[in-house]
Motif scaffolding. Structure first.
Motif: not given
Length: 107
Positions: A33-36, A96-99
């Motif tokens: 979520k942070e990356v998004f 992580a962003v894909a997850h």
């Protein structure tokens, strides 16, 4: 008595083990979520209710509900007007962003 002890031990082990898995999954979700919202700048182009993003440049992720592999491929290589993020984001950030996106889009 031995059977009761064995059942208790198995239940205790499963509770501890499953709670550890959940913590790891939640951490990866939060990083994604942070990356998004941050480094990946995904919110600038995509609609995703969980992220509070409502841009309309890229597809509405709530509607298309992409799976993890589709997201990883798009983020790494780019697609359409979306730039490739390989080399900008680490492999861990891409995963992580894909997850995060695959789970958040399902909600």
């Amino acid at each position: 008595m031995k059977k009761l002890f064995l059942n208790f031990y198995i239940a205790f082990f499963l509770i501890i083990f499953s709670s550890n898995i959940q913590v790891i999954a939640d951490e990866k979700f939060n990083i994604g979520k942070e990356v998004f919202l941050g480094t990946g700048n995904c919110a600038a182009c995509h609609i995703l209710a969980d992220a509070g993003s409502n841009a309309m440049v890229g597809p509405n992720l709530n509607e298309i509900r992409p799976d993890i592999q589709r997201i990883i491929m798009a983020v790494r290589n780019g697609i359409g007007v979306m730039p490739a993020m390989e080399g900008i984001l680490t492999d861990e950030e891409i995963e992580a962003v894909a997850h995060y996106t695959s789970i958040a889009a399902e909600q």
